[in-house]
Write an enzyme that holds these catalytic residues in place. Structure first.
Site, short mmCIF file in Angstrom:
data_model
loop_
_atom_site.label_atom_id
_atom_site.label_comp_id
_atom_site.label_asym_id
_atom_site.label_seq_id
_atom_site.Cartn_x
_atom_site.Cartn_y
_atom_site.Cartn_z
N GLU A 198 -6.96 4.50 8.00
CA GLU A 198 -6.79 5.94 7.72
C GLU A 198 -8.05 6.51 7.09
O GLU A 198 -8.39 7.67 7.32
CB GLU A 198 -5.55 6.13 6.82
CG GLU A 198 -4.26 5.93 7.63
CD GLU A 198 -3.06 5.44 6.84
OE1 GLU A 198 -3.06 5.57 5.60
OE2 GLU A 198 -2.13 4.92 7.47
N GLY A 249 2.45 2.29 10.77
CA GLY A 249 3.37 3.41 10.63
C GLY A 249 4.10 3.77 11.92
O GLY A 249 4.72 4.83 12.00
N ASN A 295 0.86 -1.18 0.00
CA ASN A 295 0.00 0.00 0.00
C ASN A 295 0.90 1.24 0.00
O ASN A 295 1.50 1.56 1.02
CB ASN A 295 -0.89 -0.03 1.25
CG ASN A 295 -1.71 1.23 1.42
OD1 ASN A 295 -1.74 2.08 0.53
ND2 ASN A 295 -2.37 1.37 2.57
N GLU A 342 -5.29 -5.11 10.60
CA GLU A 342 -4.31 -4.04 10.77
C GLU A 342 -4.58 -3.29 12.07
O GLU A 342 -5.39 -2.35 12.09
CB GLU A 342 -4.41 -3.05 9.60
CG GLU A 342 -4.04 -3.66 8.27
CD GLU A 342 -3.46 -2.60 7.33
OE1 GLU A 342 -2.36 -2.81 6.84
OE2 GLU A 342 -4.12 -1.57 7.13
N SER A 376 3.44 -2.12 10.34
CA SER A 376 4.89 -2.16 10.55
C SER A 376 5.53 -3.49 10.15
O SER A 376 6.48 -3.95 10.78
CB SER A 376 5.24 -1.80 12.00
OG SER A 376 4.83 -0.47 12.28
N HIS A 410 -9.60 0.87 5.10
CA HIS A 410 -8.31 1.11 5.75
C HIS A 410 -8.53 2.06 6.93
O HIS A 410 -9.35 2.98 6.85
CB HIS A 410 -7.31 1.73 4.75
CG HIS A 410 -5.92 1.76 5.30
ND1 HIS A 410 -5.52 2.72 6.19
CD2 HIS A 410 -4.86 0.93 5.12
CE1 HIS A 410 -4.24 2.48 6.53
NE2 HIS A 410 -3.83 1.40 5.89
N LYS A 453 0.09 4.26 -0.16
CA LYS A 453 -0.55 5.44 0.44
C LYS A 453 -0.32 6.66 -0.46
O LYS A 453 -0.21 6.50 -1.68
CB LYS A 453 -0.04 5.65 1.87
CG LYS A 453 -0.17 4.37 2.70
CD LYS A 453 -0.03 4.56 4.16
CE LYS A 453 -0.22 3.21 4.85
NZ LYS A 453 -0.11 3.31 6.31
P1 PGA Z 1 2.84 0.33 7.66
O1 PGA Z 1 1.37 0.52 7.05
O2 PGA Z 1 3.40 -0.95 7.07
O3 PGA Z 1 3.61 1.54 7.23
O4 PGA Z 1 2.71 0.22 9.14
C1 PGA Z 1 0.53 -0.58 6.84
C2 PGA Z 1 -0.79 -0.15 6.26
O5 PGA Z 1 -1.31 0.91 6.65
O6 PGA Z 1 -1.37 -0.83 5.40
#
Ligand code: PGA
Length: 253
Positions: free
Chosen positions: A97, A173, A9, A167, A212, A95, A11
């Site tokens: 976010e 992140g 992803n 997740e 992560s 997601h 983003k």
């Molecule tokens: P990250 O994000 O690997 O940077 O923690 C994962 C995601 O949001 O899909």
């Protein structure tokens, strides 16, 4: 046997030059005989170009979001049929976010899931709890609610063509991944919940872990019985990291 998947992803990152460099290196290094699916999820504006660039390659391309409506006066939105039209096969829905920053609730996520299916796309449904919810021991309640909203609107059969991603919000992140045991516990819970409605579909549905994931922890996470690969954010932007995560998934068998 569930085929592992590693999904990158991106983003809101990338540029024509950066995408081109990243994909060229991945195309050179990823092994076509690996028994895994590898997918990338670039921002909308790059999708058609990434699909073109990957023509003839096994890598799949998906979008990070989709409109719940099929077409019409929805300024700024992108329909599932359009994603399909430019060659996407997958789309992330729900997601964290999107849920938190853009106030997408369970019902809207479920409608997006349906829009994806109706257009022939495979939805990757994300669920996950916040740190407050985990500390209050509400993890199962929260992810069950998120999953049940989709099951209620689309029924268990919809999961024959869908992928789940666990997740935990606190792991996204932050550099702080769920431990393999924490991930396995939630993945097993999700699979049981699907299996309660249809054992075959529960057994076949791929459940990815996200939060992560990096080269240094991918193998131990993917070694868990119900972790079928990863949804990778930050590490998906670094060719060598992403390559090593894919290699860890390929080594799982
Ligand atoms: P990250 O994000 O690997 O940077 O923690 C994962 C995601 O949001 O899909």
């Amino acid at each position: 046997m569930r085929r592992p998947m590693v999904a990158g992803n991106w983003k809101m990152h990338g540029s024509e030059a950066a995408n081109s460099a990243l994909l060229s290196e991945l195309q050179m290094r990823l092994q076509s005989q690996w028994p895994i699916d590898v997918a990338v999820f670039p921002p909308f504006v790059y999708l058609a170009d990434v699909v073109r660039r990957l023509r003839g390659d096994a890598m799949l391309v998906g979008a990070q979001d989709v409109c719940a409506e099929a077409a019409g006066a929805f300024t700024g939105e992108v329909a599932a049929s359009m994603l399909r039209d430019v060659g996407c096969t997958l789309v992330i829905v729900g997601h964290s976010e999107r849920r938190r920053r853009y106030h997408e609730d369970d019902a809207l996520v479920a409608r997006k899931f349906g829009a994806a299916l109706a257009a022939g796309l495979t939805p990757v449904l994300c669920v996950g709890e916040t740190i407050e919810e985990r500390e209050a021991e509400r993890t199962e309640e929260v992810i069950a609610r998120q999953l049940d909203a989709v099951l209620a609107m689309h029924s268990i059969e919809a999961f024959e063509r869908a992928i789940l991603a666990y997740e935990p919000v606190w792991a996204i992140g932050t550099g702080r991944n769920a431990t393999p045991a924490q991930a396995q516990a939630v993945h097993a819970f999700l699979r049981r919940r699907l299996s309660d409605q249809n054992a075959m579909i529960g057994g076949q549905t791929r459940i990815l872990y996200g939060g992560s994931v990096k080269a240094s922890n991918a193998a131990e996470l993917f070694a868990m019985a119900d972790v079928d690969g990863g949804l990778v954010g930050g590490a998906a932007l670094v060719a060598d990291e992403f390559y090593q995560i894919c290699a860890a998934a390929a080594a799982r068998h």
